[in-house]
Design an enzyme around this catalytic site. Structure first.
Site, short mmCIF file in Angstrom:
data_model
loop_
_atom_site.label_atom_id
_atom_site.label_comp_id
_atom_site.label_asym_id
_atom_site.label_seq_id
_atom_site.Cartn_x
_atom_site.Cartn_y
_atom_site.Cartn_z
N ALA A 171 0.82 -1.22 0.00
CA ALA A 171 0.00 0.00 0.00
C ALA A 171 0.86 1.27 0.00
O ALA A 171 2.08 1.22 0.10
CB ALA A 171 -0.93 -0.02 1.20
N HIS A 172 0.17 2.41 -0.04
CA HIS A 172 0.85 3.72 -0.10
C HIS A 172 1.76 3.95 1.10
O HIS A 172 1.44 3.61 2.22
CB HIS A 172 -0.16 4.86 -0.23
CG HIS A 172 -1.32 4.82 0.68
ND1 HIS A 172 -2.55 5.33 0.34
CD2 HIS A 172 -1.47 4.33 1.93
CE1 HIS A 172 -3.38 5.16 1.33
NE2 HIS A 172 -2.75 4.57 2.32
N ASN A 173 2.91 4.54 0.81
CA ASN A 173 3.86 5.00 1.84
C ASN A 173 4.57 3.87 2.58
O ASN A 173 5.28 4.12 3.55
CB ASN A 173 3.16 5.90 2.88
CG ASN A 173 2.67 7.21 2.28
OD1 ASN A 173 2.29 7.26 1.12
ND2 ASN A 173 2.71 8.25 3.07
#
Lengths: 320, 320, 320
Positions: free
Chosen positions: C229-231
């Site tokens: 996922a993001h980050n």
């Protein structure tokens, strides 16, 4: 080859290497490899011509086999393979979407944007969907349907096979081997065999075998978003529901039914007609006809008994 | 039709069949089917003109309905369907990437490699990504965004709908029916409806319905790698995190929140505003507003109590 | 900007806005946002020029920063971004599959059907597979291999990076923010960084960061059908087996090994060299070198002890 891989040659220097194999399946002219700590018994083909070995495995090399000593035998084997062979799909370029060297039956239907590589064979009345990709040398039988955006490499498909959109057949499996500078992807040389009437769901993945083939038996049906790893052998009429994950070298017998999100650890053998409940995580072999559930999976009555017992004992009486 | 499917015709031989349906929803001119052991009550439309039935279900055929007796009624129904209709995407071929028979708004943006089938409609300011595939007859509203490599078939999309890369909308769902030579894929005739402001994550799959439609309600947001099976109805503003798996015919109420890797068994009803913790495996209906977790899922406090009780009792005191 | 978003401007009306950022990382000329209930401490860059804020956060705005009051600060920030910038991939259209504005090394190999956007850079001996999509501005190093049908957007790839078929790199992550009419997708501005020798499996997804980047470290190997996922920040030589799900902002140390179907909840930190058994669901930080399993995950010996204790106590003696 010794020069190329930095390995030290022992035995007959005049041996001609013409192919690659695993240690156990090599024929005359093939080179294989032995790695690991050398403590387990090793199966070596009596026909193989040469082996890459590490120091711990030199003792296992038969007298008539030439060998090259290196600290990273599998990596050296892979480097030799790269020098001997160039995989067709890595040199396939240009703007010719349907290769002039492909053999497409005149009654096959090719949707717009489909790409078909050199040496591929497409059978009668087979439909290749829009933007689907058929790699070099892939053979597809009659009355098949390859979904939009799906890709097929290093594979042999029977008749009446269906791949839904985005299915990935024949990609390299997951495996890591030590190389001189750290982890490297283990190379794969096997194929995927999909027998007649197999269906593979949308965005599911069937990896090619390492040396042997990954095989999916007749009328086996696989749902969306499933993962079938390298060297798996699924029997006939097996059902695998969504998110099924079957690890490397697992064998599943005819007619087995796997519920949603079932996972099976590598090398496990599942008997004919076995049922696995949704969400089961299986880490050991199962005899034919059994029904199991839970993680780690166990016979379903036992699993249900444990669930009920815990609920009864852990909660206040009113919810028990 | 009796000749074509090998079934034996009873009743009015002059009845004209003009369409296909399920037994319960058929209108005048439609033919449906009845299978199973004949013991459960059967819902049959009063308008339907004919039915394929097996011997066990002949007793349920209303007097005014013609029927064809066969051991594989669903398969015969499917064979009749194939003879009557040819799905558009199976005859779509050639090199015309954007069909002259598609209706693309002049302010739509079509990236390179996109393929758009005959009869498709693309609305104002909608963006079709590179190598995306829009199947024949698909309708897409305004201000939508179809990601690169995504595919859409048999679907109706509202306005402001987003599909991320590789999403698969409208593929055939997972179902097996008996045929004369073994398992066959059950045919699907329904659509996928994505209402306004729906977002579907990368490589997620939304299957088309069997006879009815699969429906995703307004502003429902679905993460990557999710599976939404045939005939599911998701309400408005539902959130489904990654690896969410929603089995056939499940209904989920407005505003429900499903954590990562939640699975829901088929035909389950989930009330409005329900929360399911990550990894929950749900096998039964839930009332509105509840929060559940675990596999099999239960009220979250009960699940946490059981986890804590087991930890306390199974381990030596120091870890309790 | 106040006119455009319907927010009410306070402070220096002459401030020039030239960029967008989060509140904590903004530089001179940037505008950020503050939302939430205003009770938690807020990290605000000393250089930022302006902020969108809701009423509860007005108290946190430093004296020298201009601010615009609105009930939906993140949405207003996103609306301002849309007005200031047009993402390249949303205006990329036409029939030019390989953009004249892309820089493709003369020794790169481009298979049929591949699409390469303006500003993209493809390095020496890199192979772009059939029907793969390289988005505008993406940079790819030397000796990489992008699989058939894979897509790469908003990303920077080192050398020797492999993406297998259908991998999705750089899609927008899963996040919902309140808008004036209901839930809206939270916009993403970060990239994906894949360091040298990274391998991403078939149909796996690596989302771009929200403001920062999603980073996958050198020689990290990710299997098929995984979700990053993001980050997320993955260290070097991390292994992630099939169906691995790593939620937003998770950090994983070098050399960690994640078995099949491991899930990690958002913001969790996993130390170097940690092992997680297949099916583990991790909801808290783990120290380096630990081996955990189960859901919720715990030290593996404790998990095995609990499984064995339950089996012994819940079942009749013969199966205990």
């Amino acid at each position: 080859m010794a020069d190329h891989t930095g390995a030290e040659l022992h035995g007959d220097e005049s041996v001609q290497i013409t192919g690659l194999s695993s240690a156990g399946t090599g024929r005359r002219g093939d080179i294989g490899f032995l790695d690991g700590d050398g403590k387990a018994p090793v199966d070596i083909s009596s026909d193989i011509s040469a082996l890459f070995v590490n120091a711990a495995n030199v003792q296992h090399v038969p007298g008539h086999v030439a060998y090259l000593v290196t600290s990273v035998p599998r990596y050296a084997h892979s480097a030799a393979a790269s020098a001997m062979y160039q995989p067709l799909h890595l040199v396939w370029h240009g703007s010719e979407a349907i290769s002039a060297e492909a053999s497409v039956h005149e009654e096959a239907i090719i949707a717009p944007g489909a790409v078909i590589g050199p040496g591929a064979v497409i059978g009668e009345k087979t439909v290749i969907g829009a933007n689907a990709i058929i790699g070099p040398g892939v053979q597809i039988g009659r009355n098949c349907s390859i979904g939009p955006g799906a890709s097929v490499y290093c594979a042999l498909l029977g008749d009446h096979v269906k791949l839904l959109a985005g299915a990935r057949v024949g990609e390299t499996g997951f495996g890591v081997m030590p190389g001189p500078k750290g982890a490297e992807d283990a190379p794969h040389y096997g194929r995927v065999i999909l027998q007649d009437h197999v269906t593979i769901g949308a965005n599911s993945c069937i990896d090619r075998g390492v040396f042997d083939d990954t095989i999916v038996g007749e009328r086996t049906k696989i749902d969306n978003l499933c993962q079938i790893a390298h060297n798996v052998v699924l029997g006939r009429s097996v059902l695998v529901a969504a998110f099924g994950g079957i690890s490397g070298s697992v064998q599943v017998g005819d007619g087995a039914m796997l519920g949603g999100r079932v996972g099976i650890a590598d090398h496990v053998k599942v008997g004919e007609g076995v049922s696995l409940a949704a969400s089961a995580g299986l880490f050991r072999d199962i005899e034919p006809g059994e029904t199991w559930g839970g993680t780690p999976a166990k016979p379903i009555r036992q699993w249900m008994r444990e669930v009920a017992w815990l609920q009864k004992n852990a909660n206040p009486k009113k919810t028990g």
